[in-house]
Design an enzyme around this catalytic site. Structure first.
Site, PDB file in Angstrom:
ATOM      1  CG  HIS A 156       4.219   1.886  17.830  1.00 14.16           C
ATOM      2  ND1 HIS A 156       3.107   1.118  18.054  1.00 14.16           N
ATOM      3  CD2 HIS A 156       3.994   2.530  16.643  1.00 14.16           C
ATOM      4  CE1 HIS A 156       2.237   1.305  17.076  1.00 14.16           C
ATOM      5  NE2 HIS A 156       2.750   2.167  16.202  1.00 14.16           N
ATOM      6  N   GLY A 162       0.850  -1.190   0.000  1.00 15.96           N
ATOM      7  CA  GLY A 162       0.000   0.000   0.000  1.00 15.96           C
ATOM      8  C   GLY A 162       0.881   1.233   0.000  1.00 15.96           C
ATOM      9  NE  ARG A 163      -2.177   5.072   3.009  1.00 16.73           N
ATOM     10  CZ  ARG A 163      -3.465   4.823   3.192  1.00 16.73           C
ATOM     11  NH1 ARG A 163      -4.364   5.377   2.408  1.00 16.73           N
ATOM     12  NH2 ARG A 163      -3.870   4.053   4.182  1.00 16.73           N
ATOM     13  CB  ILE A 164       3.889   2.262   4.637  1.00 16.96           C
ATOM     14  CG1 ILE A 164       3.148   3.422   5.308  1.00 16.96           C
ATOM     15  CG2 ILE A 164       5.264   2.046   5.290  1.00 16.96           C
ATOM     16  CD1 ILE A 164       2.709   3.162   6.745  1.00 16.96           C
ATOM     17  NE  ARG A 213      -1.298  -0.767  14.936  1.00  9.70           N
ATOM     18  CZ  ARG A 213      -0.755   0.360  14.498  1.00  9.70           C
ATOM     19  NH1 ARG A 213       0.520   0.388  14.135  1.00  9.70           N
ATOM     20  NH2 ARG A 213      -1.452   1.479  14.441  1.00  9.70           N
ATOM     21  CD  GLU A 260       3.234  -1.500  20.233  1.00  9.49           C
ATOM     22  OE1 GLU A 260       2.770  -0.350  20.334  1.00  9.49           O
ATOM     23  OE2 GLU A 260       3.547  -2.017  19.153  1.00  9.49           O
ATOM     24  NE  ARG A 303      -6.921  -5.993   0.854  1.00 11.91           N
ATOM     25  CZ  ARG A 303      -7.546  -4.948   1.356  1.00 11.91           C
ATOM     26  NH1 ARG A 303      -8.511  -5.130   2.219  1.00 11.91           N
ATOM     27  NH2 ARG A 303      -7.224  -3.715   1.012  1.00 11.91           N
ATOM     28  CB  THR A 304      -4.997  -6.664  -5.456  1.00 16.60           C
ATOM     29  OG1 THR A 304      -5.532  -5.775  -4.476  1.00 16.60           O
ATOM     30  CG2 THR A 304      -5.726  -6.550  -6.768  1.00 16.60           C
TER      31      THR A 304
HETATM   32  P1  NAP Z   1      -2.465   0.819   3.112  1.00 16.76           P
HETATM   33  O1  NAP Z   1      -2.020   1.891   2.181  1.00 16.76           O
HETATM   34  O2  NAP Z   1      -3.909   0.631   3.393  1.00 16.76           O
HETATM   35  O3  NAP Z   1      -1.827  -0.555   2.584  1.00 16.76           O
HETATM   36  C1  NAP Z   1      -2.134  -1.780   3.154  1.00 16.76           C
HETATM   37  C2  NAP Z   1      -1.645  -2.894   2.245  1.00 16.76           C
HETATM   38  O4  NAP Z   1      -1.915  -4.129   2.938  1.00 16.76           O
HETATM   39  C3  NAP Z   1      -2.359  -2.980   0.880  1.00 16.76           C
HETATM   40  O5  NAP Z   1      -1.419  -3.303  -0.119  1.00 16.76           O
HETATM   41  C4  NAP Z   1      -3.332  -4.152   1.074  1.00 16.76           C
HETATM   42  O6  NAP Z   1      -3.603  -4.914  -0.092  1.00 16.76           O
HETATM   43  C5  NAP Z   1      -2.556  -5.017   2.037  1.00 16.76           C
HETATM   44  N1  NAP Z   1      -3.428  -5.946   2.770  1.00 16.76           N
HETATM   45  C6  NAP Z   1      -4.508  -5.652   3.534  1.00 16.76           C
HETATM   46  N2  NAP Z   1      -5.053  -6.780   4.020  1.00 16.76           N
HETATM   47  C7  NAP Z   1      -4.315  -7.804   3.534  1.00 16.76           C
HETATM   48  C8  NAP Z   1      -4.380  -9.215   3.660  1.00 16.76           C
HETATM   49  N3  NAP Z   1      -5.334  -9.811   4.390  1.00 16.76           N
HETATM   50  N4  NAP Z   1      -3.444  -9.961   3.019  1.00 16.76           N
HETATM   51  C9  NAP Z   1      -2.484  -9.373   2.276  1.00 16.76           C
HETATM   52  N5  NAP Z   1      -2.365  -8.040   2.109  1.00 16.76           N
HETATM   53  C10 NAP Z   1      -3.274  -7.266   2.741  1.00 16.76           C
HETATM   54  O7  NAP Z   1      -1.787   0.997   4.567  1.00 16.76           O
HETATM   55  P2  NAP Z   1      -0.521   1.897   4.963  1.00 16.76           P
HETATM   56  O8  NAP Z   1      -0.934   3.319   5.078  1.00 16.76           O
HETATM   57  O9  NAP Z   1       0.602   1.532   4.069  1.00 16.76           O
HETATM   58  O10 NAP Z   1      -0.257   1.377   6.459  1.00 16.76           O
HETATM   59  C11 NAP Z   1      -0.022   0.022   6.752  1.00 16.76           C
HETATM   60  C12 NAP Z   1       0.006  -0.197   8.257  1.00 16.76           C
HETATM   61  O11 NAP Z   1       1.241   0.270   8.810  1.00 16.76           O
HETATM   62  C13 NAP Z   1      -1.034   0.590   9.066  1.00 16.76           C
HETATM   63  O12 NAP Z   1      -2.301  -0.034   9.062  1.00 16.76           O
HETATM   64  C14 NAP Z   1      -0.429   0.629  10.456  1.00 16.76           C
HETATM   65  O13 NAP Z   1      -0.899  -0.461  11.222  1.00 16.76           O
HETATM   66  C15 NAP Z   1       1.062   0.470  10.202  1.00 16.76           C
HETATM   67  N6  NAP Z   1       1.826   1.684  10.600  1.00 16.76           N
HETATM   68  C16 NAP Z   1       2.710   1.601  11.637  1.00 16.76           C
HETATM   69  C17 NAP Z   1       3.463   2.714  11.996  1.00 16.76           C
HETATM   70  C18 NAP Z   1       4.457   2.656  13.124  1.00 16.76           C
HETATM   71  O14 NAP Z   1       4.625   3.630  13.833  1.00 16.76           O
HETATM   72  N7  NAP Z   1       5.169   1.562  13.293  1.00 16.76           N
HETATM   73  C19 NAP Z   1       3.296   3.924  11.307  1.00 16.76           C
HETATM   74  C20 NAP Z   1       2.384   3.980  10.256  1.00 16.76           C
HETATM   75  C21 NAP Z   1       1.659   2.842   9.909  1.00 16.76           C
HETATM   76  P3  NAP Z   1      -4.312  -4.301  -1.427  1.00 16.76           P
HETATM   77  O15 NAP Z   1      -3.302  -3.319  -1.987  1.00 16.76           O
HETATM   78  O16 NAP Z   1      -4.494  -5.488  -2.297  1.00 16.76           O
HETATM   79  O17 NAP Z   1      -5.559  -3.644  -0.943  1.00 16.76           O
END
Ligand code: NAP
Length: 312
Positions: free
Chosen positions: A270, A147-149, A224, A252, A169-170
């Site tokens: 974190h 996704g974004r990160i 997470r 945590e 997922r896709t």
């Molecule tokens: P995002 O843009 O929504 O991307 C999520 C990705 O995960 C997408 O590619 C999605 O697939 C994939 N996904 C979701 N469910 C799945 C599954 N069951 N099996 C396989 N792939 C799956 O999220 P983001 O903004 O990058 O953030 C990701 C996560 O990073 C956040 O939810 C948060 O928990 C964590 N985070 C942690 C910190 C920290 O301080 N450590 C900071 C920021 C974020 P599709 O592309 O196919 O939809």
């Protein structure tokens, strides 16, 4: 709009709020018997469930200071007509940077080396055998969640001439690097996690899947803690077969005791989005959502119905 926050957010945007009270004390006990009249709640990783919502009968908005809102019961909020917002996008670079920092630190044994130098163990370490890490440049990187990160991590990997595989997922084309998860785990030298915590991703990296990692592989988790079977991960790390960089944990701020003595894991509290610039940008997003709600305008970054549904 009368707002309650679990902390004072950093950055100048916070000053634009007129009716905000920061509550002190352990969550959710600090809410006492209840806070009628409160219309908006700002949380940073605190649990928001039916128990909390019961104590805030006039709530209209939960603004989560972070993109991952897995501790907010989005279905319970929806059932009561309470909107939820998060802070997507503005923290991608900082979190991807930290993931890359953990990749480098774990594979090149940077933290272990730092401890050696400080403790005067430099000569002793070298006489016991060469202090060798694992290569980053040219290694195969498996990104779970593109996704974004995850995509921001992929862009950084290009500079390190890495072969990038991904799983999401896709389903995609293997020629573009898409792999089924088990395949990705078998093929990668470094695996980095960037999926949200949902019912589907909880325990995604099970004991069986962790066993698929190559000898000498590195697992990085800035997503997470509960996405990985933490006990199984500690067992793998204790065996010395793999290394890891971990920013997130299941309970945590508690970190499994056994991890603390292991040299092959780098631990951070974190801090994926924890830079002055990114935290100020996240505050801007929270404040913009609160101001939009106050004016009756569309929210800037609402958690959508389909996103809520995923969490059910
Ligand atoms: P995002 O843009 O929504 O991307 C999520 C990705 O995960 C997408 O590619 C999605 O697939 C994939 N996904 C979701 N469910 C799945 C599954 N069951 N099996 C396989 N792939 C799956 O999220 P983001 O903004 O990058 O953030 C990701 C996560 O990073 C956040 O939810 C948060 O928990 C964590 N985070 C942690 C910190 C920290 O301080 N450590 C900071 C920021 C974020 P599709 O592309 O196919 O939809």
């Amino acid at each position: 709009m009368k707002t309650l926050a679990t902390l004072r957010l950093p950055g100048p945007a916070w000053e634009e709020l007129r009716e905000v009270q920061v509550i002190e004390g352990p969550w959710p006990d600090a809410l006492g018997a209840g806070r009628p009249g409160v219309e908006a709640l700002v949380v940073a990783n605190e649990v928001v469930d039916d128990g909390v919502l019961d104590r805030l009968p006039d709530l209209r908005l939960v603004a989560n200071y972070g993109v991952g809102y897995d501790r907010v019961d989005a279905a319970a909020c929806a059932a009561r007509g309470v909107a939820v917002t998060n802070t997507p996008g503005v923290l991608d670079a900082a979190t991807a940077d930290l993931a890359f920092g953990l990749i480098l630190a774990a594979r090149r044994r940077i933290v272990e080396g730092d401890r050696l130098v400080r403790s005067g163990g430099w000569n002793a370490a070298w006489s016991a055998g060469p202090f060798l890490g694992r290569e980053v440049t040219g290694a195969t990187l498996g990104i779970v969640g593109l996704g974004r990160i995850g995509a921001a991590v992929a862009r950084r990997a290009e500079a390190f001439e890495m072969r990038v595989l991904h799983h999401r997922r896709t389903p995609g084309d293997p020629a573009d690097g898409y792999r089924e998860l088990d395949e990705l785990l078998r093929e990668s030298d470094v695996v980095t996690l960037h999926v949200p915590l949902t019912a589907e991703t909880e325990g995604l990296l099970s004991r069986e899947r962790l066993a698929l990692l190559r000898d000498g592989a590195t697992l990085v988790n800035t997503a997470r803690g509960a996405i990985v079977d933490e006990e199984a991960l500690v067992d793998e790390l204790a065996s010395g077969r793999i290394s890891a960089g971990l920013d997130v944990f299941v309970h945590e701020p508690r970190v499994p005791e056994r991890l603390l003595d292991l040299p092959n894991v780098v631990l951070t509290p974190h801090i994926g989005s924890a830079t002055v610039e990114t935290r100020a940008a996240m505050t801007r997003v929270v404040v913009d959502n609160l101001l939009a709600a106050e004016r009756g305008e569309p929210l800037v970054t609402p958690v959508t119905e389909s996103e809520r549904a995923e969490r059910r």
